[in-house]
Design an enzyme around this catalytic site. Structure first.
Site, short mmCIF file in Angstrom:
data_model
loop_
_atom_site.label_atom_id
_atom_site.label_comp_id
_atom_site.label_asym_id
_atom_site.label_seq_id
_atom_site.Cartn_x
_atom_site.Cartn_y
_atom_site.Cartn_z
N TYR A 199 5.15 0.07 0.35
CA TYR A 199 4.08 1.06 0.21
C TYR A 199 4.60 2.50 0.15
O TYR A 199 3.85 3.44 0.44
CB TYR A 199 3.07 0.90 1.36
CG TYR A 199 2.16 -0.31 1.16
CD1 TYR A 199 1.15 -0.30 0.19
CD2 TYR A 199 2.31 -1.45 1.92
CE1 TYR A 199 0.33 -1.40 0.00
CE2 TYR A 199 1.48 -2.56 1.74
CZ TYR A 199 0.49 -2.52 0.77
OH TYR A 199 -0.33 -3.60 0.58
N THR A 251 -11.18 -1.21 -3.23
CA THR A 251 -10.37 -1.12 -2.01
C THR A 251 -11.24 -1.24 -0.76
O THR A 251 -10.90 -1.95 0.18
CB THR A 251 -9.62 0.24 -1.98
OG1 THR A 251 -8.94 0.41 -3.22
CG2 THR A 251 -8.64 0.30 -0.83
N ASN A 296 -8.17 -5.40 4.13
CA ASN A 296 -8.99 -5.77 2.98
C ASN A 296 -8.49 -7.01 2.23
O ASN A 296 -8.68 -7.15 1.03
CB ASN A 296 -9.17 -4.56 2.04
CG ASN A 296 -7.87 -4.05 1.48
OD1 ASN A 296 -6.81 -4.60 1.77
ND2 ASN A 296 -7.94 -3.00 0.68
N HIS A 347 -3.81 -7.85 -1.74
CA HIS A 347 -3.20 -6.80 -2.56
C HIS A 347 -3.17 -7.29 -4.00
O HIS A 347 -2.99 -8.47 -4.26
CB HIS A 347 -1.76 -6.55 -2.10
CG HIS A 347 -0.96 -5.72 -3.05
ND1 HIS A 347 -1.03 -4.35 -3.08
CD2 HIS A 347 -0.11 -6.08 -4.06
CE1 HIS A 347 -0.24 -3.89 -4.04
NE2 HIS A 347 0.33 -4.91 -4.65
P1 GDP Z 1 -5.57 -0.89 -3.52
O1 GDP Z 1 -4.77 -0.68 -4.77
O2 GDP Z 1 -7.02 -1.21 -3.80
O3 GDP Z 1 -4.93 -1.88 -2.56
O4 GDP Z 1 -5.63 0.53 -2.76
P2 GDP Z 1 -4.53 1.68 -2.54
O5 GDP Z 1 -3.31 1.44 -3.37
O6 GDP Z 1 -5.24 2.98 -2.69
O7 GDP Z 1 -4.15 1.54 -1.00
C1 GDP Z 1 -3.23 0.55 -0.56
C2 GDP Z 1 -3.78 -0.08 0.71
O8 GDP Z 1 -3.86 0.92 1.73
C3 GDP Z 1 -5.21 -0.62 0.62
O9 GDP Z 1 -5.31 -1.89 0.04
C4 GDP Z 1 -5.64 -0.62 2.07
O10 GDP Z 1 -5.09 -1.73 2.79
C5 GDP Z 1 -4.98 0.67 2.58
N1 GDP Z 1 -5.89 1.84 2.46
C6 GDP Z 1 -6.31 2.46 1.33
N2 GDP Z 1 -7.13 3.50 1.60
C7 GDP Z 1 -7.20 3.55 2.96
C8 GDP Z 1 -7.88 4.42 3.87
O11 GDP Z 1 -8.58 5.36 3.48
N3 GDP Z 1 -7.72 4.14 5.21
C9 GDP Z 1 -6.94 3.12 5.66
N4 GDP Z 1 -6.83 2.93 6.98
N5 GDP Z 1 -6.29 2.28 4.83
C10 GDP Z 1 -6.42 2.49 3.50
#
Ligand code: GDP
Length: 139
Positions: free
Chosen positions: A51, A93, A114, A117
């Site tokens: 990440y 997400t 959630n 991935h």
């Molecule tokens: P994805 O591509 O839909 O998985 O979303 P992102 O790449 O933006 O974020 C990666 C992962 O970080 C997400 O799947 C969530 O597990 C976590 N995440 C994303 N946004 C948030 C947030 O606002 N708060 C928290 N606690 N976790 C988040």
């Protein structure tokens, strides 16, 4: 041309509540072929690396702790237009925004925990597939 693979991880929340079987069923029924798969657990360092693009985000430390908190199932999924079609199957997400019938709508607890991935581009799909699998582990 869109690529044919994407990388998924069934996250620690979903593995812990025995949702793995139902999620794999949804993936298969949506027409994805499983080209590689393993039950594994990320170390803190591996989760940080996976990440790394989110390093500056406020939720980075929580995300790393969550993703290294228990076993996950990593898999390479194959299908035409795999990245885009899988993003549709998993949903937004935040599960509150995820479409009816999506994996996150059914199995996610909240925006962090959630359930799954899915790679966000063909380039990242290739990088993430190589993160988890050697060529010998792909079929
Ligand atoms: P994805 O591509 O839909 O998985 O979303 P992102 O790449 O933006 O974020 C990666 C992962 O970080 C997400 O799947 C969530 O597990 C976590 N995440 C994303 N946004 C948030 C947030 O606002 N708060 C928290 N606690 N976790 C988040």
């Amino acid at each position: 041309m869109a690529g044919r693979i994407t990388l998924t991880m069934i996250k620690p929340d979903a593995v812990a509540k025995n949702a793995t079987g139902d999620i794999l069923r949804m993936i298969n029924e949506a027409g994805f072929r499983i080209a590689a798969m393993k039950l594994t657990k990320l170390s803190k360092e591996q989760a940080e690396q996976f990440y790394a693009v989110h390093r500056e985000r406020p939720f980075y430390n929580d995300l790393v702790a969550f993703m290294s908190s228990g076993p996950i199932v990593a898999a390479i999924l194959e299908k035409d237009n795999a990245v885009e079609d899988f993003r549709k199957l998993i949903g937004a997400t935040n599960p509150a925004d995820a479409a009816e019938g999506s994996i996150r709508r059914k199995h996610a607890e909240n925006i962090e925990r959630n359930a799954v991935h899915g790679s966000d581009s063909d380039e990242n799909a290739a990088i993430e597939a190589a993160f988890h699998f050697s060529q010998l582990e792909r079929f």
